[in-house]
Write a protein that holds these residues in place. Structure first.
Motif, mmCIF file in Angstrom:
data_model
loop_
_atom_site.group_PDB
_atom_site.id
_atom_site.type_symbol
_atom_site.label_atom_id
_atom_site.label_comp_id
_atom_site.label_asym_id
_atom_site.label_seq_id
_atom_site.Cartn_x
_atom_site.Cartn_y
_atom_site.Cartn_z
ATOM 1 N N ASP A 289 -12.127 15.912 125.045
ATOM 2 C CA ASP A 289 -12.197 15.342 123.700
ATOM 3 C C ASP A 289 -13.209 16.102 122.839
ATOM 4 O OD1 ASP A 289 -11.485 13.572 121.680
ATOM 5 O OD2 ASP A 289 -12.907 12.024 122.295
ATOM 6 N N ILE A 290 -13.209 17.427 122.958
ATOM 7 C CA ILE A 290 -14.163 18.205 122.171
ATOM 8 C C ILE A 290 -13.663 18.311 120.736
ATOM 9 C CG2 ILE A 290 -15.194 20.485 121.851
ATOM 10 C CD1 ILE A 290 -15.434 20.733 124.835
ATOM 11 N N LYS A 291 -14.509 17.855 119.821
ATOM 12 C CA LYS A 291 -14.221 17.856 118.389
ATOM 13 C C LYS A 291 -15.569 17.740 117.671
ATOM 14 C CE LYS A 291 -13.321 12.854 118.637
ATOM 15 N NZ LYS A 291 -12.319 11.786 118.434
ATOM 16 N N PRO A 292 -15.614 17.965 116.349
ATOM 17 C CA PRO A 292 -16.904 17.998 115.654
ATOM 18 C C PRO A 292 -17.751 16.735 115.808
ATOM 19 C CG PRO A 292 -15.215 18.980 114.283
ATOM 20 C CD PRO A 292 -14.507 18.400 115.481
ATOM 21 N N ASN A 293 -17.131 15.555 115.838
ATOM 22 C CA ASN A 293 -17.947 14.343 115.928
ATOM 23 C C ASN A 293 -18.386 14.011 117.345
ATOM 24 O OD1 ASN A 293 -15.117 14.031 115.797
ATOM 25 N ND2 ASN A 293 -15.277 11.823 115.654
ATOM 26 N N ASN A 294 -18.023 14.858 118.328
ATOM 27 C CA ASN A 294 -18.551 14.690 119.684
ATOM 28 C C ASN A 294 -19.570 15.770 120.034
ATOM 29 O OD1 ASN A 294 -17.336 12.312 120.387
ATOM 30 N ND2 ASN A 294 -15.554 13.269 121.328
ATOM 31 N N ILE A 295 -20.051 16.458 119.003
ATOM 32 C CA ILE A 295 -21.141 17.422 119.169
ATOM 33 C C ILE A 295 -22.208 17.042 118.150
ATOM 34 C CG2 ILE A 295 -21.820 19.851 119.076
ATOM 35 C CD1 ILE A 295 -18.704 20.377 119.519
ATOM 36 N N MET A 296 -23.414 16.786 118.615
ATOM 37 C CA MET A 296 -24.456 16.275 117.734
ATOM 38 C C MET A 296 -25.653 17.209 117.664
ATOM 39 S SD MET A 296 -24.455 12.143 118.259
ATOM 40 C CE MET A 296 -25.269 11.955 116.659
ATOM 41 N N MET A 297 -26.250 17.240 116.481
ATOM 42 C CA MET A 297 -27.498 17.965 116.293
ATOM 43 C C MET A 297 -28.609 17.206 117.006
ATOM 44 S SD MET A 297 -26.616 20.452 114.131
ATOM 45 C CE MET A 297 -28.168 20.991 113.424
ATOM 46 N N VAL A 298 -29.474 17.934 117.683
ATOM 47 C CA VAL A 298 -30.637 17.297 118.297
ATOM 48 C C VAL A 298 -31.615 16.874 117.212
ATOM 49 C CG1 VAL A 298 -32.596 17.642 119.860
ATOM 50 C CG2 VAL A 298 -30.345 18.573 120.442
ATOM 51 N N ASN A 299 -31.795 17.722 116.214
ATOM 52 C CA ASN A 299 -32.670 17.417 115.077
ATOM 53 C C ASN A 299 -32.194 18.250 113.900
ATOM 54 O OD1 ASN A 299 -34.640 17.016 113.184
ATOM 55 N ND2 ASN A 299 -36.367 17.517 114.524
ATOM 56 N N ILE A 300 -31.612 17.610 112.921
ATOM 57 C CA ILE A 300 -31.008 18.345 111.804
ATOM 58 C C ILE A 300 -32.051 19.112 110.994
ATOM 59 C CG2 ILE A 300 -31.133 16.488 110.098
ATOM 60 C CD1 ILE A 300 -28.296 17.383 109.195
ATOM 61 N N ASP A 301 -33.321 18.691 111.068
ATOM 62 C CA ASP A 301 -34.368 19.381 110.320
ATOM 63 C C ASP A 301 -34.867 20.631 111.043
ATOM 64 O OD1 ASP A 301 -34.356 17.505 108.246
ATOM 65 O OD2 ASP A 301 -35.648 16.154 109.389
ATOM 66 N N ASP A 302 -34.408 20.814 112.285
ATOM 67 C CA ASP A 302 -34.799 21.983 113.070
ATOM 68 C C ASP A 302 -33.874 23.145 112.706
ATOM 69 O OD1 ASP A 302 -35.434 23.882 114.919
ATOM 70 O OD2 ASP A 302 -35.320 22.570 116.658
ATOM 71 N N SER A 303 -34.443 24.238 112.225
ATOM 72 C CA SER A 303 -33.633 25.360 111.752
ATOM 73 C C SER A 303 -32.889 26.078 112.875
ATOM 74 C CB SER A 303 -34.522 26.374 111.026
ATOM 75 O OG SER A 303 -35.519 26.878 111.901
ATOM 76 N N SER A 304 -33.178 25.752 114.131
ATOM 77 C CA SER A 304 -32.532 26.448 115.242
ATOM 78 C C SER A 304 -31.118 25.936 115.527
ATOM 79 C CB SER A 304 -33.376 26.296 116.514
ATOM 80 O OG SER A 304 -33.413 24.934 116.940
ATOM 81 N N PHE A 305 -30.692 24.864 114.856
ATOM 82 C CA PHE A 305 -29.366 24.291 115.062
ATOM 83 C C PHE A 305 -29.099 24.005 116.545
ATOM 84 C CE2 PHE A 305 -26.795 24.078 111.207
ATOM 85 C CZ PHE A 305 -27.661 24.668 110.303
ATOM 86 N N SER A 306 -29.966 23.223 117.141
ATOM 87 C CA SER A 306 -29.803 22.820 118.532
ATOM 88 C C SER A 306 -28.809 21.663 118.599
ATOM 89 C CB SER A 306 -31.159 22.384 119.109
ATOM 90 O OG SER A 306 -31.026 21.957 120.443
ATOM 91 N N VAL A 307 -27.791 21.788 119.481
ATOM 92 C CA VAL A 307 -26.745 20.773 119.578
ATOM 93 C C VAL A 307 -26.551 20.327 121.025
ATOM 94 C CG1 VAL A 307 -25.511 21.651 117.556
ATOM 95 C CG2 VAL A 307 -24.870 22.463 119.839
#
Length: 302
Positions: A139-157
């Motif tokens: 079920d991989i789709k955009p709403n099943n992948i989340m940012m760890v911290n949206i304010d973090d510029s590294s885009f950790s998911v």
């Protein structure tokens, strides 16, 4: 006798054997139930508690089995959501996870490839981890992948929601899994499949981040298949011959060139499946190949 679930509201506490979780707000809802942002009493840590509907109880054991399997992996290293515990309270089955930020569906903007590249790398690491423990997400789709911290510029998911995940050994041709628009061709056609379907879902997700739109239509199976054929070409004769659902989208006919398969027209699709094919959206260009994505800023006017 099973306990009757009591309605839960903000301010209520969920009691587990290890602590209690005070509901601060509800942050998500789906067919499975609700997700609540909670504060754990023993640590003051903020967590996400998945509160399941009673109708979903029969599926929770499968989800717990998958979560137990992937718990052998380092969740942070493999970019998977951390699962803490499960418990039942006043008729509610609850799963406790780390609290993450916004999902990729709700970034609400297209991303430059320089931002997409690290997300792609993290998704590949997540799939590598799942492959190591022989699990498919399904079920991989955009709403099943989340940012760890949206304010973090590294885009950790991190990859979340293993509600329909399964062991690779359980792959059965004909199962209707993956959402429309993110469904691999072998699932559409009812062919044997493997964990490679998760790579397809990941690819469609990365395209979404670039386009700020879905690569394939998500509201109509016929348009999804039409778009696949236009962009990638017809499935092979062998695939169509052995696909359990090939005739849902294609017909087999003989002409002066011999025997061949072709995509059904919208009218034929409606007659055969008793489901009307939607009209192609006016705003959406027809892409003849993946190379067309190089010109996406013109095609999609972004």
């Amino acid at each position: 006798m099973a306990a009757t679930a009591h309605p839960l509201m903000v301010g209520h506490a969920l009691h587990s054997p290890s602590t209690r979780y005070t509901i601060l707000e509800f942050i998500g809802e789906g067919s499975f139930g609700k997700v609540a942002k909670c504060r754990a009493h023993n640590s003051s840590k903020l967590v996400a508690v998945k509160i399941l509907k009673k109708t979903y109880f029969q599926n929770v054991e499968d989800e717990l089995s998958v979560l137990k399997t992937i718990s052998s992996l380092n969740a942070d290293h493999f970019n998977l959501v951390t699962f803490y515990e499960q418990f039942e309270y006043l008729g509610h089955k609850c799963l406790v996870f780390e609290l993450l930020d916004v999902d990729l569906l709700h970034l609400v903007r297209s991303l430059n490839v320089n931002f997409i590249r690290p997300i792609a790398k993290q998704l590949m690491v997540a799939l590598q981890g799942l492959k190591a423990v022989k699990i498919m997400h399904n079920d991989i789709k955009p709403n099943n992948i989340m940012m760890v911290n949206i304010d973090d510029s590294s885009f950790s998911v991190k990859l979340i929601d293993f509600g329909v995940a399964s062991p690779i050994s359980a792959a059965t041709p004909g199962l209707r899994i993956q959402p429309t628009g993110y469904r691999a061709p072998e699932i559409c056609l009812g062919l044997p499949y493997s964990g490679a379907i998760d790579m397809w879902g990941a690819g469609c997700t990365l395209a979404f981040l670039f386009l700020n739109d879905n690569l394939f239509p998500v509201h109509c199976e016929y348009l999804m298949m039409q778009s696949m054929v236009e962009m990638l070409g017809m499935p092979s004769k062998q695939q169509l011959q052995f696909g359990l659902y090939s005739k849902k989208f294609f017909c087999h006919e003989v002409d002066e060139l011999g025997t061949r398969w072709r995509l059904l027209t919208p009218e034929e699709y409606k007659s055969r499946n008793r489901t009307k094919a939607e009209e192609w959206p006016e705003y959406r260009p027809h892409l003849s190949s993946l190379d067309d994505l190089l010109y996406v800023s013109v095609l999609y006017d972004i």
